[in-house]
Design a protein around this motif. Structure first.
Motif, short mmCIF file in Angstrom:
data_model
loop_
_atom_site.label_atom_id
_atom_site.label_comp_id
_atom_site.label_asym_id
_atom_site.label_seq_id
_atom_site.Cartn_x
_atom_site.Cartn_y
_atom_site.Cartn_z
N VAL A 1 29.50 24.49 25.20
CA VAL A 1 30.18 25.69 25.68
C VAL A 1 30.32 25.63 27.20
CG1 VAL A 1 30.13 28.21 25.84
CG2 VAL A 1 29.30 27.07 23.77
N LYS A 2 31.53 25.78 27.69
CA LYS A 2 31.78 25.86 29.12
C LYS A 2 31.88 27.34 29.51
CE LYS A 2 32.29 21.36 29.27
NZ LYS A 2 31.18 20.50 29.73
N ILE A 3 31.35 27.65 30.69
CA ILE A 3 31.30 29.04 31.15
C ILE A 3 32.06 29.17 32.46
CG2 ILE A 3 29.80 30.96 31.85
CD1 ILE A 3 27.53 29.46 30.34
N GLN A 4 32.84 30.22 32.55
CA GLN A 4 33.52 30.55 33.80
C GLN A 4 33.17 32.00 34.13
OE1 GLN A 4 37.97 30.68 34.03
NE2 GLN A 4 37.71 29.05 35.53
N CYS A 5 32.46 32.19 35.25
CA CYS A 5 32.06 33.55 35.62
C CYS A 5 31.81 33.62 37.12
CB CYS A 5 30.84 34.01 34.84
SG CYS A 5 29.31 33.17 35.28
N GLU A 6 31.87 34.83 37.66
CA GLU A 6 31.65 35.05 39.08
C GLU A 6 30.17 35.19 39.43
OE1 GLU A 6 33.85 34.98 41.52
OE2 GLU A 6 35.45 34.48 40.11
N PHE B 1 34.25 32.09 28.00
CA PHE B 1 33.61 30.94 27.36
C PHE B 1 34.68 30.04 26.76
CE2 PHE B 1 30.54 34.39 27.32
CZ PHE B 1 29.39 33.77 27.77
N PHE B 2 34.48 28.73 26.91
CA PHE B 2 35.46 27.76 26.42
C PHE B 2 34.76 26.75 25.52
CE2 PHE B 2 36.88 29.33 30.46
CZ PHE B 2 38.27 29.43 30.38
N GLN B 3 35.50 26.35 24.47
CA GLN B 3 35.04 25.25 23.63
C GLN B 3 36.24 24.35 23.41
OE1 GLN B 3 34.60 23.77 20.28
NE2 GLN B 3 32.72 22.86 21.05
N ASN B 4 36.12 23.07 23.82
CA ASN B 4 37.26 22.15 23.79
C ASN B 4 38.44 22.70 24.58
OD1 ASN B 4 35.87 20.30 22.13
ND2 ASN B 4 36.44 21.46 20.30
N SER B 5 38.14 23.27 25.75
CA SER B 5 39.14 23.79 26.70
C SER B 5 39.90 25.02 26.19
CB SER B 5 40.16 22.69 27.06
OG SER B 5 39.51 21.58 27.64
#
Length: 198
Positions: free
Chosen positions: A9-14, A168-172
């Motif tokens: 799981v990729k995470i993008q957050c501030e 949250f990202f899974q496989n972009s």
């Protein structure tokens, strides 16, 4: 554990510090065994210099306080805990290299000369008090592994505002929060969490 499958799981957050609860409960990181504690922190994870020397006041290895980060060698079955300064006499006694360190000599970590195989492995880590917030970004960029139930429980306890500011990202591909929880609960291995560019 090297062959344990994981759900990536990729995470993008501030605000990576929002994940401090996970970091306090405990997580795994990939590392090269046979390194010193200082090499693990600085060369592998990226916690170096004055921060590692001054801010990390107390270190436990398998429940034993550590004083010398340069002679302590890590193996895959080890468990690490890091803390900033703790209050009172107990905190002063557990502080690495502190004035009262001699009072706990019998429970302190002492390195032995047993050979340790150098290989890729995993080590369990916990971050306490301020360190969980201050080092959240560093460890999440490096990548951490958590148990599925731990992550699913964490997600269920978050507010709507959390999911509005965190993706949250899974496989972009972005995963809606409800779908993410369901998928995590079905994971048989561990969940890998990695912070990506904001």
């Amino acid at each position: 554990m090297q062959n344990t499958p994981c759900y990536d799981v990729k995470i993008q957050c501030e605000s990576p510090q929002k994940f401090e609860d996970i970091l306090q409960r405990g997580f795994y990181v990939a590392f090269t065994t046979g390194c010193t504690l200082r090499e693990f922190l600085c060369e592998q994870v990226g916690v170096c210099g004055d921060y590692a020397q001054v801010r990390i006041q107390t270190i436990f290895l398998n429940g034993q306080p550590v004083d010398d980060v340069d002679s302590t060698i890590l193996k895959e079955t080890d468990q690490l805990a890091f803390s900033a300064a703790m209050p009172g006499l107990v905190g002063a006694t557990m502080r690495r290299g502190g004035y009262y360190a001699s009072l706990r000599e019998s429970i302190s970590h002492h390195e032995n000369d047993a050979p340790i195989e150098v290989k890729q492995g995993f080590i369990r880590v916990r971050l306490f008090n301020f360190l969980a917030r201050e080092l959240a970004e560093t460890f999440l960029i490096y990548g951490i592994f958590v148990e599925p139930q731990t992550f699913a429980t964490f997600l269920r306890n978050q507010s709507q505002a959390f999911f509005q500011s965190t993706q949250f990202f899974q496989n972009s591909v972005i995963i809606p929060s409800n779908d993410l929880i369901k998928e995590v609960e079905a994971v048989r291995g561990r969940v890998k969490l990695s912070l990506i560019g904001r």
